[in-house]
Design a protein around this motif. Structure first.
Motif, PDB file in Angstrom:
ATOM      1  N   GLU A  32       0.925  -1.104   0.140  1.00  0.00           N
ATOM      2  CA  GLU A  32       0.083   0.016   0.030  1.00  0.00           C
ATOM      3  C   GLU A  32       0.897   1.180  -0.101  1.00  0.00           C
ATOM      4  OE1 GLU A  32       1.262  -0.907   4.158  1.00  0.00           O
ATOM      5  OE2 GLU A  32       0.400  -2.116   2.468  1.00  0.00           O
ATOM      6  N   LEU A  33       2.169   1.116   0.416  1.00  0.00           N
ATOM      7  CA  LEU A  33       3.017   2.277   0.279  1.00  0.00           C
ATOM      8  C   LEU A  33       3.415   2.648  -1.104  1.00  0.00           C
ATOM      9  CD1 LEU A  33       5.421   1.348   3.055  1.00  0.00           C
ATOM     10  CD2 LEU A  33       3.521   2.732   3.181  1.00  0.00           C
ATOM     11  N   GLU A  34       3.387   4.265  -1.236  1.00  0.00           N
ATOM     12  CA  GLU A  34       3.733   4.774  -2.579  1.00  0.00           C
ATOM     13  C   GLU A  34       5.317   4.798  -2.689  1.00  0.00           C
ATOM     14  OE1 GLU A  34       3.447   8.926  -4.572  1.00  0.00           O
ATOM     15  OE2 GLU A  34       1.925   8.479  -3.300  1.00  0.00           O
ATOM     16  N   VAL A  35       5.893   4.228  -3.736  1.00  0.00           N
ATOM     17  CA  VAL A  35       7.242   4.073  -3.685  1.00  0.00           C
ATOM     18  C   VAL A  35       7.921   4.952  -5.129  1.00  0.00           C
ATOM     19  CG1 VAL A  35       9.084   2.258  -4.195  1.00  0.00           C
ATOM     20  CG2 VAL A  35       7.009   1.814  -2.984  1.00  0.00           C
ATOM     21  N   THR A  36       8.879   5.499  -5.007  1.00  0.00           N
ATOM     22  CA  THR A  36       9.609   5.989  -5.812  1.00  0.00           C
ATOM     23  C   THR A  36      11.297   5.446  -6.131  1.00  0.00           C
ATOM     24  OG1 THR A  36       8.587   8.268  -5.409  1.00  0.00           O
ATOM     25  CG2 THR A  36      10.813   8.289  -6.739  1.00  0.00           C
ATOM     26  N   THR A  37      11.624   5.071  -7.031  1.00  0.00           N
ATOM     27  CA  THR A  37      12.666   4.319  -7.458  1.00  0.00           C
ATOM     28  C   THR A  37      13.775   5.129  -8.318  1.00  0.00           C
ATOM     29  OG1 THR A  37      12.012   3.068  -9.275  1.00  0.00           O
ATOM     30  CG2 THR A  37      11.828   1.915  -7.023  1.00  0.00           C
ATOM     31  N   THR A  38      14.914   5.253  -7.689  1.00  0.00           N
ATOM     32  CA  THR A  38      15.871   6.074  -8.406  1.00  0.00           C
ATOM     33  C   THR A  38      17.197   5.517  -8.522  1.00  0.00           C
ATOM     34  OG1 THR A  38      14.548   8.090  -7.844  1.00  0.00           O
ATOM     35  CG2 THR A  38      16.951   8.362  -8.815  1.00  0.00           C
ATOM     36  N   THR A  39      17.985   5.532  -9.634  1.00  0.00           N
ATOM     37  CA  THR A  39      19.379   5.087  -9.690  1.00  0.00           C
ATOM     38  C   THR A  39      20.218   6.526 -10.254  1.00  0.00           C
ATOM     39  OG1 THR A  39      19.274   4.080 -11.925  1.00  0.00           O
ATOM     40  CG2 THR A  39      19.131   2.733 -10.082  1.00  0.00           C
ATOM     41  N   GLU A  40      21.142   6.707  -9.685  1.00  0.00           N
ATOM     42  CA  GLU A  40      21.897   7.722 -10.274  1.00  0.00           C
ATOM     43  C   GLU A  40      23.445   7.700 -10.241  1.00  0.00           C
ATOM     44  OE1 GLU A  40      21.389  11.724  -8.515  1.00  0.00           O
ATOM     45  OE2 GLU A  40      19.135  11.235  -8.229  1.00  0.00           O
ATOM     46  N   ARG A  41      24.352   8.227 -11.169  1.00  0.00           N
ATOM     47  CA  ARG A  41      25.618   8.175 -10.770  1.00  0.00           C
ATOM     48  C   ARG A  41      26.225   9.188 -10.014  1.00  0.00           C
ATOM     49  NH1 ARG A  41      28.154   7.962 -17.360  1.00  0.00           N
ATOM     50  NH2 ARG A  41      26.971   6.173 -17.971  1.00  0.00           N
ATOM     51  N   GLY A  42      27.559   8.730  -9.431  1.00  0.00           N
ATOM     52  CA  GLY A  42      28.259   9.738  -8.386  1.00  0.00           C
ATOM     53  C   GLY A  42      28.805   9.056  -7.373  1.00  0.00           C
ATOM     54  N   THR A  43      29.332  10.006  -6.288  1.00  0.00           N
ATOM     55  CA  THR A  43      29.697   9.413  -5.192  1.00  0.00           C
ATOM     56  C   THR A  43      28.519   9.025  -3.894  1.00  0.00           C
ATOM     57  OG1 THR A  43      31.743  10.910  -5.553  1.00  0.00           O
ATOM     58  CG2 THR A  43      31.022  10.129  -3.320  1.00  0.00           C
ATOM     59  N   PRO A  44      28.279   8.267  -3.616  1.00  0.00           N
ATOM     60  CA  PRO A  44      27.220   7.815  -2.949  1.00  0.00           C
ATOM     61  C   PRO A  44      26.721   8.660  -1.817  1.00  0.00           C
ATOM     62  CG  PRO A  44      28.411   5.853  -3.357  1.00  0.00           C
ATOM     63  CD  PRO A  44      29.215   6.810  -3.837  1.00  0.00           C
ATOM     64  N   PHE A  45      27.409   9.179  -0.964  1.00  0.00           N
ATOM     65  CA  PHE A  45      26.980   9.808   0.126  1.00  0.00           C
ATOM     66  C   PHE A  45      26.513  11.291  -0.570  1.00  0.00           C
ATOM     67  CE2 PHE A  45      31.243  11.440   0.491  1.00  0.00           C
ATOM     68  CZ  PHE A  45      31.202  12.743   0.817  1.00  0.00           C
ATOM     69  N   ARG A  46      27.249  11.994  -1.413  1.00  0.00           N
ATOM     70  CA  ARG A  46      27.049  13.057  -1.874  1.00  0.00           C
ATOM     71  C   ARG A  46      25.807  13.101  -2.662  1.00  0.00           C
ATOM     72  NH1 ARG A  46      31.209  16.375  -1.234  1.00  0.00           N
ATOM     73  NH2 ARG A  46      33.241  15.397  -1.254  1.00  0.00           N
ATOM     74  N   VAL A  47      25.487  12.007  -3.463  1.00  0.00           N
ATOM     75  CA  VAL A  47      24.132  11.731  -4.138  1.00  0.00           C
ATOM     76  C   VAL A  47      22.956  11.678  -3.265  1.00  0.00           C
ATOM     77  CG1 VAL A  47      22.909  10.353  -5.768  1.00  0.00           C
ATOM     78  CG2 VAL A  47      25.301  10.831  -6.285  1.00  0.00           C
ATOM     79  N   ILE A  48      23.116  10.951  -2.119  1.00  0.00           N
ATOM     80  CA  ILE A  48      22.070  10.639  -1.078  1.00  0.00           C
ATOM     81  C   ILE A  48      21.817  12.031  -0.389  1.00  0.00           C
ATOM     82  CG2 ILE A  48      21.816   9.753   1.289  1.00  0.00           C
ATOM     83  CD1 ILE A  48      23.410   7.200   0.292  1.00  0.00           C
ATOM     84  N   ASP A  49      22.752  12.857   0.240  1.00  0.00           N
ATOM     85  CA  ASP A  49      22.560  14.171   0.401  1.00  0.00           C
ATOM     86  C   ASP A  49      21.865  14.797  -0.426  1.00  0.00           C
ATOM     87  OD1 ASP A  49      22.736  16.371   2.339  1.00  0.00           O
ATOM     88  OD2 ASP A  49      24.614  16.888   1.789  1.00  0.00           O
ATOM     89  N   ARG A  50      22.300  15.092  -1.572  1.00  0.00           N
ATOM     90  CA  ARG A  50      21.502  15.780  -2.512  1.00  0.00           C
ATOM     91  C   ARG A  50      20.171  15.515  -2.805  1.00  0.00           C
ATOM     92  NH1 ARG A  50      25.058  15.437  -6.325  1.00  0.00           N
ATOM     93  NH2 ARG A  50      24.035  13.830  -7.692  1.00  0.00           N
ATOM     94  N   TYR A  51      19.940  14.291  -2.922  1.00  0.00           N
ATOM     95  CA  TYR A  51      18.525  13.509  -3.214  1.00  0.00           C
ATOM     96  C   TYR A  51      17.647  13.733  -2.060  1.00  0.00           C
ATOM     97  CZ  TYR A  51      14.883  10.243  -4.615  1.00  0.00           C
ATOM     98  OH  TYR A  51      13.657   9.771  -4.740  1.00  0.00           O
ATOM     99  N   ALA A  52      18.103  13.872  -0.715  1.00  0.00           N
ATOM    100  CA  ALA A  52      17.513  13.935   0.321  1.00  0.00           C
ATOM    101  C   ALA A  52      16.890  15.478   0.511  1.00  0.00           C
ATOM    102  CB  ALA A  52      18.319  13.626   1.619  1.00  0.00           C
ATOM    103  N   ASP A  53      17.977  16.323   0.168  1.00  0.00           N
ATOM    104  CA  ASP A  53      17.587  17.730  -0.049  1.00  0.00           C
ATOM    105  C   ASP A  53      16.461  18.165  -1.208  1.00  0.00           C
ATOM    106  OD1 ASP A  53      17.675  20.379   0.824  1.00  0.00           O
ATOM    107  OD2 ASP A  53      19.061  20.753  -0.691  1.00  0.00           O
ATOM    108  N   ALA A  54      16.664  17.344  -2.196  1.00  0.00           N
ATOM    109  CA  ALA A  54      15.800  17.557  -3.229  1.00  0.00           C
ATOM    110  C   ALA A  54      14.317  17.090  -3.212  1.00  0.00           C
ATOM    111  CB  ALA A  54      16.624  17.353  -4.885  1.00  0.00           C
TER     112      ALA A  54
END
Length: 311
Positions: free
Chosen positions: A87-109
């Motif tokens: 029942e949960l709404e799910v968004t899936t994404t793959t990105e290129r880059g440095t993992p922790f930086r991408v995670i930080d950027r994604y969390a912010d955006a």
């Protein structure tokens, strides 16, 4: 939840057992509060850039393989969501880059409220340091991170299983931010909140100019004041709360209390920012995350989301 809402939970994954453990607990949290789920895998191709002997065709093949692995990691967690909480709404994404930086950027955006990640396990008789990605995420993001040790095992975060939430406090600003989250999570899981503060006189020992008894009394008074602040907040929100002052180094006190009182979740603050750069995790929080068997919600002082029910 009164002051802190969780509308979105980010589950970073690389397909490892640790990442899947973090995803499972993050999924439990999302289900408990009705949050959307974001699944992210980062294809880190940076190591390939330094291999000058690789032909361009080989480089392309290696990049493609890394990206395929990232997509498979996302799909594995998406399948877990579909099987456990469709029942949960799910968004899936793959990105290129440095993992922790991408995670930080994604969390912010994406307006993420909580990130759930696994930590590394044991090597022989000794715990290795936190996984580098998890550690860097803890140092850089401005949202709480649910850090899940492998020893957390097959337990879960549900209203049936979470009965005791441990909230270490010392009355500092960082601890005060964590109090809000601790109370909100206690409401979400209908759990008892255990506030604990430590009194450590060891750093004052050996100074002939100090009265050990007076120092102890003063530290205990400060600790009781911090506990009473938590009690007032919890009672205002209708949360069952107990508080205690324990003697000894803070990290050891927290670990022992969690073990002795069967804590199902620990909520505690981390350091904030110093200038433009996040300080290293508070040594107490860092030691707790590295040593306990209980999932820990690490709340940064600069938490920017979930405040006052708004983004």
């Amino acid at each position: 939840m009164p002051a802190r809402t969780i509308d979105s939970v980010l589950l970073p994954t690389d397909g490892s057992d640790g990442a899947l453990a973090g995803a499972k607990y993050g999924l439990d949290l999302a289900a408990a509060v009705g949050a959307d789920v974001h699944i992210l895998s980062v294809a880190d191709t940076s190591e390939l850039e330094g291999i000058s002997s690789l032909l361009e065709t080989d480089m392309d093949e290696r990049r493609a393989a890394i990206e395929t692995e990232a997509e498979a990691a996302v799909e594995a967690v998406a399948t877990m969501v579909e099987e456990r909480n469709p029942e949960l709404e799910v968004t899936t994404t793959t990105e290129r880059g440095t993992p922790f930086r991408v995670i930080d950027r994604y969390a912010d955006a994406s307006g993420i409220d909580v990130i759930a990640m696994g930590t590394k396990g044991l090597t022989g008789l000794e715990r290795v340091v936190l996984g580098s990605v998890t550690e860097n995420v803890l140092r850089t993001v401005d949202v709480p991170v649910l850090a899940v040790p492998p020893e957390a095992g097959d337990s879960s975060l549900t209203r049936e299983t979470v009965e005791n939430i441990l909230l270490p406090t010392d009355g500092s600003d960082g601890a005060a931010v964590a109090v809000d989250w601790g109370i909100s999570l206690a409401i979400a899981f209908d759990a008892m909140l255990h506030a604990v503060t430590s009194v450590d006189t060891s750093r004052y020992m050996g100074d002939p100019h100090l009265d050990p008894g007076a120092i102890l009394a003063e530290l205990e008074a400060v600790g009781e004041e911090a506990l009473e602040a938590v009690r007032r907040r919890a009672r205002d929100e209708g949360v069952s709360v107990t508080g205690s002052v324990a003697k000894g180094p803070a990290a050891r006190v927290i670990a022992d209390y969690a073990e002795d009182n069967e804590s199902d979740l620990i909520v505690m603050g981390t350091h904030g920012r110093s200038g433009f750069e996040r300080q290293f995790l508070g040594s107490v929080t860092e030691n707790v995350v590295r040593t306990v068997r209980t999932p820990v919600v690490c709340v940064p002082m600069g938490t920017r989301r979930g405040d006052d029910n708004s983004h």
